[in-house]
Write an enzyme that holds these catalytic residues in place. Sequence first.
Site, PDB file in Angstrom:
ATOM      1  N   ASP A  45     -47.496  36.902  14.574  1.00  0.00           N
ATOM      2  CA  ASP A  45     -46.367  37.810  14.824  1.00  0.00           C
ATOM      3  C   ASP A  45     -46.035  38.604  13.554  1.00  0.00           C
ATOM      4  OD1 ASP A  45     -45.239  35.718  13.434  1.00  0.00           O
ATOM      5  OD2 ASP A  45     -43.537  35.440  14.799  1.00  0.00           O
ATOM      6  N   SER A  46     -46.806  38.397  12.470  1.00  0.00           N
ATOM      7  CA  SER A  46     -46.758  39.308  11.320  1.00  0.00           C
ATOM      8  C   SER A  46     -47.120  40.715  11.780  1.00  0.00           C
ATOM      9  CB  SER A  46     -47.715  38.841  10.214  1.00  0.00           C
ATOM     10  OG  SER A  46     -49.007  38.609  10.744  1.00  0.00           O
ATOM     11  N   ASP A  84     -49.524  33.723  18.276  1.00  0.00           N
ATOM     12  CA  ASP A  84     -48.157  33.277  17.972  1.00  0.00           C
ATOM     13  C   ASP A  84     -47.235  33.445  19.166  1.00  0.00           C
ATOM     14  OD1 ASP A  84     -47.878  32.234  15.416  1.00  0.00           O
ATOM     15  OD2 ASP A  84     -47.703  34.208  14.480  1.00  0.00           O
ATOM     16  N   LYS A 112     -49.434  29.183  18.754  1.00  0.00           N
ATOM     17  CA  LYS A 112     -48.808  28.689  17.523  1.00  0.00           C
ATOM     18  C   LYS A 112     -47.305  28.869  17.616  1.00  0.00           C
ATOM     19  CE  LYS A 112     -49.216  30.849  13.278  1.00  0.00           C
ATOM     20  NZ  LYS A 112     -47.803  31.093  12.912  1.00  0.00           N
ATOM     21  N   GLU A 114     -43.413  27.881  15.404  1.00  0.00           N
ATOM     22  CA  GLU A 114     -42.835  27.520  14.106  1.00  0.00           C
ATOM     23  C   GLU A 114     -41.720  26.499  14.278  1.00  0.00           C
ATOM     24  OE1 GLU A 114     -41.418  31.066  12.141  1.00  0.00           O
ATOM     25  OE2 GLU A 114     -43.362  32.064  12.285  1.00  0.00           O
ATOM     26  N   GLU A 181     -47.045  27.055   5.140  1.00  0.00           N
ATOM     27  CA  GLU A 181     -46.847  28.316   4.410  1.00  0.00           C
ATOM     28  C   GLU A 181     -45.906  28.127   3.228  1.00  0.00           C
ATOM     29  OE1 GLU A 181     -46.006  31.690   6.914  1.00  0.00           O
ATOM     30  OE2 GLU A 181     -45.488  32.970   5.206  1.00  0.00           O
TER      31      GLU A 181
HETATM   32  O1  KIV Z   1     -47.767  35.669  11.701  1.00  0.00           O
HETATM   33  C1  KIV Z   1     -48.628  35.365  10.881  1.00  0.00           C
HETATM   34  O2  KIV Z   1     -49.459  36.167  10.450  1.00  0.00           O
HETATM   35  C2  KIV Z   1     -48.661  33.995  10.414  1.00  0.00           C
HETATM   36  C3  KIV Z   1     -49.493  33.711   9.202  1.00  0.00           C
HETATM   37  C4  KIV Z   1     -48.846  34.238   7.993  1.00  0.00           C
HETATM   38  C5  KIV Z   1     -49.804  32.263   9.080  1.00  0.00           C
HETATM   39  O3  KIV Z   1     -48.014  33.146  10.955  1.00  0.00           O
END
Ligand code: KIV
Length: 263
Positions: A45-46, A84, A112, A114, A181
């Site tokens: 989600d970056s 994510d 994924k 968090e 992270e």
């Molecule tokens: O969203 C993302 O790119 C991430 C990485 C920084 C691990 O979660």
Amino acid sequence: MKAVNIHTLNGYKARGEKFPVITAYDSAFARQVELAEIDVALVGDSLGNVVLGYKSTVPVSMSDMVHHTAAVARGNSKSLVVADLPFMSYSTENDTLSNSARLMQAGAHMVKLEGGAWLTESIYKLAQRGIPVCGHLGLTPQSVNKLGGYKVQGRDDAAAQEILQDALSLQEAGADLLVLECVPTDLGARITKELAIPVIGIGAGPETDAQVLVIYDMLGFSPRIPKFTRNFLAETNSIEKALANYAAAVRSGEFPAPEHCFD
Ligand code: KIV
């Protein structure tokens, strides 16, 4: 490269071989990731920060993630695609299940999320239903407003112990992978040693089983390049070579170097 699955990654951990992970958000870069034989393509989600121009990952929606996961899956048939779950898309168990199903149906092989021990019931339910899960601890960017900024986590003993306990709880619930992270190198090493599942570090030191970078950061496209990133494009004149060099540097243990790590 043969198609990568969770057994491939567990095999690396068992043999003590490090493996590269990188983010991808579209089909063109996903193809480059496959050509560079990078084991895992993370549709992070970056996306919100580096592609969509948001200040954080908080505005990223499920529709954004489904759209970009499908594009990555179309461009890459070998890497394991991890997608994510965005902000607040897994705040209830039902939401977690239905939103994970959307990402899997878009082409992800794993989702994924968090957070720590509060996620164990959701992870257990996903695992029971055949959905592989990657946890994410340490600096969790979706909680930036609660954390008060993008800061290194787990620096004091109590915080380090909490992250370790959370990692063990996620593994016990059925998580298959863990992203760690921005934690001190010794904590990254300790968690990697204590966990049976592969640990993927980003700013977590050289001892984790794998490394992940945001593709636009390691190509030098992002306005602010974090300490834990190296600009691999600056060292060559081709994106293909930059990705191949990143993969080789992770596998050999050359990356991350001390200047990319935190105490
Ligand atoms: O969203 C993302 O790119 C991430 C990485 C920084 C691990 O979660």
